[in-house]
Design an enzyme around this catalytic site. Structure first.
Site, PDB file in Angstrom:
ATOM      1  N   GLN A 113     -29.961 -68.408  14.436  1.00 50.23           N
ATOM      2  CA  GLN A 113     -31.361 -68.493  14.874  1.00 50.23           C
ATOM      3  C   GLN A 113     -32.351 -68.102  13.778  1.00 50.23           C
ATOM      4  O   GLN A 113     -33.459 -67.640  14.073  1.00 50.23           O
ATOM      5  CB  GLN A 113     -31.587 -67.603  16.101  1.00 50.23           C
ATOM      6  CG  GLN A 113     -30.720 -67.970  17.278  1.00 50.23           C
ATOM      7  CD  GLN A 113     -31.090 -69.310  17.860  1.00 50.23           C
ATOM      8  OE1 GLN A 113     -32.076 -69.439  18.544  1.00 50.23           O
ATOM      9  NE2 GLN A 113     -30.293 -70.336  17.576  1.00 50.23           N
ATOM     10  N   CYS A 128     -26.072 -95.134  13.653  1.00 50.00           N
ATOM     11  CA  CYS A 128     -26.822 -94.294  14.590  1.00 50.00           C
ATOM     12  C   CYS A 128     -27.350 -95.106  15.766  1.00 50.00           C
ATOM     13  O   CYS A 128     -28.200 -95.977  15.611  1.00 50.00           O
ATOM     14  CB  CYS A 128     -27.973 -93.608  13.868  1.00 50.00           C
ATOM     15  SG  CYS A 128     -28.916 -92.486  14.931  1.00 50.00           S
ATOM     16  N   CYS A 156     -35.163 -91.199   8.793  1.00 46.44           N
ATOM     17  CA  CYS A 156     -34.109 -92.186   9.042  1.00 46.44           C
ATOM     18  C   CYS A 156     -33.953 -93.162   7.866  1.00 46.44           C
ATOM     19  O   CYS A 156     -32.861 -93.674   7.624  1.00 46.44           O
ATOM     20  CB  CYS A 156     -34.399 -92.943  10.333  1.00 46.44           C
ATOM     21  SG  CYS A 156     -34.425 -91.870  11.791  1.00 46.44           S
ATOM     22  N   ASP A 159     -23.663 -76.229  16.146  1.00 47.13           N
ATOM     23  CA  ASP A 159     -24.899 -75.460  16.195  1.00 47.13           C
ATOM     24  C   ASP A 159     -26.041 -76.404  16.589  1.00 47.13           C
ATOM     25  O   ASP A 159     -25.806 -77.538  16.990  1.00 47.13           O
ATOM     26  CB  ASP A 159     -25.174 -74.819  14.833  1.00 47.13           C
ATOM     27  CG  ASP A 159     -25.606 -75.847  13.813  1.00 47.13           C
ATOM     28  OD1 ASP A 159     -25.222 -77.029  13.947  1.00 47.13           O
ATOM     29  OD2 ASP A 159     -26.361 -75.490  12.894  1.00 47.13           O
ATOM     30  N   TYR A 167     -19.529 -71.007  17.898  1.00 44.75           N
ATOM     31  CA  TYR A 167     -20.012 -71.633  16.664  1.00 44.75           C
ATOM     32  C   TYR A 167     -19.490 -70.913  15.425  1.00 44.75           C
ATOM     33  O   TYR A 167     -18.931 -71.527  14.510  1.00 44.75           O
ATOM     34  CB  TYR A 167     -21.556 -71.692  16.597  1.00 44.75           C
ATOM     35  CG  TYR A 167     -21.990 -71.914  15.180  1.00 44.75           C
ATOM     36  CD1 TYR A 167     -21.863 -73.176  14.604  1.00 44.75           C
ATOM     37  CD2 TYR A 167     -22.405 -70.858  14.369  1.00 44.75           C
ATOM     38  CE1 TYR A 167     -22.163 -73.385  13.262  1.00 44.75           C
ATOM     39  CE2 TYR A 167     -22.703 -71.046  13.041  1.00 44.75           C
ATOM     40  CZ  TYR A 167     -22.595 -72.302  12.490  1.00 44.75           C
ATOM     41  OH  TYR A 167     -22.859 -72.499  11.168  1.00 44.75           O
ATOM     42  N   GLU A 226     -23.034 -66.564   8.073  1.00 42.60           N
ATOM     43  CA  GLU A 226     -23.145 -67.203   9.385  1.00 42.60           C
ATOM     44  C   GLU A 226     -23.842 -66.301  10.401  1.00 42.60           C
ATOM     45  O   GLU A 226     -24.598 -66.780  11.240  1.00 42.60           O
ATOM     46  CB  GLU A 226     -21.762 -67.610   9.897  1.00 42.60           C
ATOM     47  CG  GLU A 226     -21.088 -68.721   9.084  1.00 42.60           C
ATOM     48  CD  GLU A 226     -21.899 -70.013   9.051  1.00 42.60           C
ATOM     49  OE1 GLU A 226     -22.771 -70.212   9.928  1.00 42.60           O
ATOM     50  OE2 GLU A 226     -21.677 -70.832   8.144  1.00 42.60           O
ATOM     51  N   TYR A 286     -33.229 -59.650  15.615  1.00 46.04           N
ATOM     52  CA  TYR A 286     -31.960 -59.650  16.346  1.00 46.04           C
ATOM     53  C   TYR A 286     -31.005 -58.616  15.754  1.00 46.04           C
ATOM     54  O   TYR A 286     -29.934 -58.936  15.257  1.00 46.04           O
ATOM     55  CB  TYR A 286     -31.318 -61.047  16.306  1.00 46.04           C
ATOM     56  CG  TYR A 286     -31.994 -62.063  17.186  1.00 46.04           C
ATOM     57  CD1 TYR A 286     -32.428 -61.743  18.456  1.00 46.04           C
ATOM     58  CD2 TYR A 286     -32.180 -63.364  16.741  1.00 46.04           C
ATOM     59  CE1 TYR A 286     -33.043 -62.686  19.268  1.00 46.04           C
ATOM     60  CE2 TYR A 286     -32.802 -64.321  17.544  1.00 46.04           C
ATOM     61  CZ  TYR A 286     -33.223 -63.957  18.805  1.00 46.04           C
ATOM     62  OH  TYR A 286     -33.827 -64.886  19.600  1.00 46.04           O
ATOM     63  N   ARG A 290     -22.602 -70.541  -0.747  1.00 41.74           N
ATOM     64  CA  ARG A 290     -21.693 -71.627  -1.092  1.00 41.74           C
ATOM     65  C   ARG A 290     -21.025 -71.399  -2.435  1.00 41.74           C
ATOM     66  O   ARG A 290     -20.310 -72.269  -2.943  1.00 41.74           O
ATOM     67  CB  ARG A 290     -22.462 -72.965  -1.106  1.00 41.74           C
ATOM     68  CG  ARG A 290     -22.810 -73.419   0.298  1.00 41.74           C
ATOM     69  CD  ARG A 290     -23.555 -74.727   0.331  1.00 41.74           C
ATOM     70  NE  ARG A 290     -23.771 -75.135   1.722  1.00 41.74           N
ATOM     71  CZ  ARG A 290     -24.680 -76.024   2.106  1.00 41.74           C
ATOM     72  NH1 ARG A 290     -25.457 -76.612   1.205  1.00 41.74           N
ATOM     73  NH2 ARG A 290     -24.811 -76.336   3.372  1.00 41.74           N
TER      74      ARG A 290
END
Length: 378
Positions: A55, A221, A212, A151, A133, A50, A95, A38
């Site tokens: 995952q 919500c 919450c 995502d 995505y 990204e 991956y 960022r």
DNA sequence: AACCCGTGGTA
DNA sequence: TTACCAAGGGT
């Protein structure tokens, strides 16, 4: 069934949308984490982050990202790198096709687009390893384009906000959630809005026991109103990994150890590892020979004792590994996919973690291993 | 659509 | 220990 899980999206009131945007963005401005990707909106830096985050947890990615960006700070630097060096920088992340696809795609950007990541969703989504995505993430964050980036976090947050019972593992759900996102995303801060949705999912609207009480959009919500947060999102359960018996060889020839490149297709394709056979350990009794298992490879091997056992779980497969020592008795011609490597040189090869664990075990054998014979023969 | 592709954290 | 899951994409 035609239940409410397939109802079309009912567009929220404009007033409601404005209020939610402001609440979410204000919360994001105050609570966003300080993450290395960022620090700028350089499209290349956003892109690399990204891909790594696919995952993969933020905490896992951070050190890899820092190292990768200092090794390959620009598209040109990455494009000029050798594939082995790129994979080495990815070692342990998993991956590994992500790294190869990124390398391929960056080379294409350098060659075809003069090193500039295209500011166009159709073009970006054609790059290898860049799906729906990642296209939305790059375009919205780096180029301020109002494109959805749905995502796992966004699936969770939106399914709760709007009490959507769609199975999010199904292809049809993605289109629906992207349409909903398109209604909500503001023209002025699309990248921040997408990231705010993900940040909310990561910090507040978590999969288990969401906070919450601390949620900036609790009033909006539907799941919270109905007390059904724990039921959403709906996901089809994945099948458990299939167990497979494997045997790794710790094969020595003097000070050297035998490595073997895995076949180009399939699990851990093209990665380096210890010689591996899929076989029952009973066939590999101490004192037996591995020659049958590497027939045609020009190596005559004799087995030593079992060093230990490893249990390694992949996404869809589980390896129950027996690690055995071996000695190279004779070598006619070394197979092309094999290499003798000094122990000190092992660190220069990109080994997936399952093989790293085995190497660690071979160098520091467990004192007791489920009653197996132990100690180093050679 | 279904399956393949890694790893580590957490309940 | 098992089960789930984390900023998904390719085939």
């Amino acid at each position: 069934m035609g239940g409410k899980d397939h109802q079309p999206i009912q567009a929220p009131e404009e007033e409601w949308i404005q209020a939610v945007r402001k609440k979410l963005l204000d919360w994001y401005d105050r609570n966003q984490r300080d993450l290395p990707w960022r620090e700028s909106k350089d499209p290349y830096r956003v892109w690399v982050s990204e891909i790594m985050l696919q995952q993969t947890r933020v905490d896992t990615v951070i050190p890899y990202y820092e190292r990768f960006m200092s090794l390959f700070p620009t598209p040109g630097a990455l494009a000029a790198a050798k594939e082995d060096d790129v994979i080495k920088a990815w070692e342990g992340l998993g991956y590994y096709s992500r790294a190869r696809n990124l390398h391929t795609a960056v080379k294409e950007v350098v060659e075809t687009y003069d090193g500039v990541v295209p500011d166009d969703p159709a073009t970006v989504s054609r790059l290898k390893g860049v799906g729906p995505y990642t296209t939305g993430a790059i375009l919205s964050i780096a180029y301020n384009r109002p494109i959805p980036a749905v995502d796992g976090n966004v699936f969770r947050v939106l399914s709760r906000w709007f009490a959507l019972w769609d199975d999010v593992t199904r292809t049809s759900a993605r289109r629906k959630f992207e349409e909903l996102d398109r209604l909500l995303i503001p023209q002025d801060r699309p990248g921040d809005f997408n990231q705010a949705l993900m940040e909310l999912g990561a910090l507040i609207c978590t999969p288990v026991s969401p906070a919450c009480a601390d949620c900036p959009v609790q009033e909006e919500c539907q799941a919270y109103r109905d007390g059904i947060q724990a039921e959403l999102p709906v996901k089809t359960k994945s099948k458990p990994p299939v167990p497979v018996r494997m045997t790794f060889g710790w094969i020595r020839k003097g000070p050297q150890v035998l490595l073997q490149r895995r076949p180009s297709e399939g699990l851990l394709g093209r990665m380096w590892g210890l010689p591996t056979v899929e076989t029952l350990p009973e066939e590999l009794v101490p004192g037996g020979t591995l020659r049958d298992h590497w027939a045609g490879h020009g190596l005559k091997l004799e087995l030593g004792p079992v060093v230990g056992e490893l249990d390694h779980v992949f996404s869809h497969r589980r390896w129950l590994i027996t690690l055995v020592q071996g000695l190279c008795l004779a070598e006619e011609n070394l197979p092309a996919d094999c290499a003798w490597v000094e122990e000190k040189e092992l660190e220069h090869y990109a080994l997936p973690n399952v093989y790293r664990k085995a190497v660690r075990m071979a160098l520091d054998p467990p004192q007791s291993s489920h009653g197996f014979q132990q100690g180093r023969l050679f």
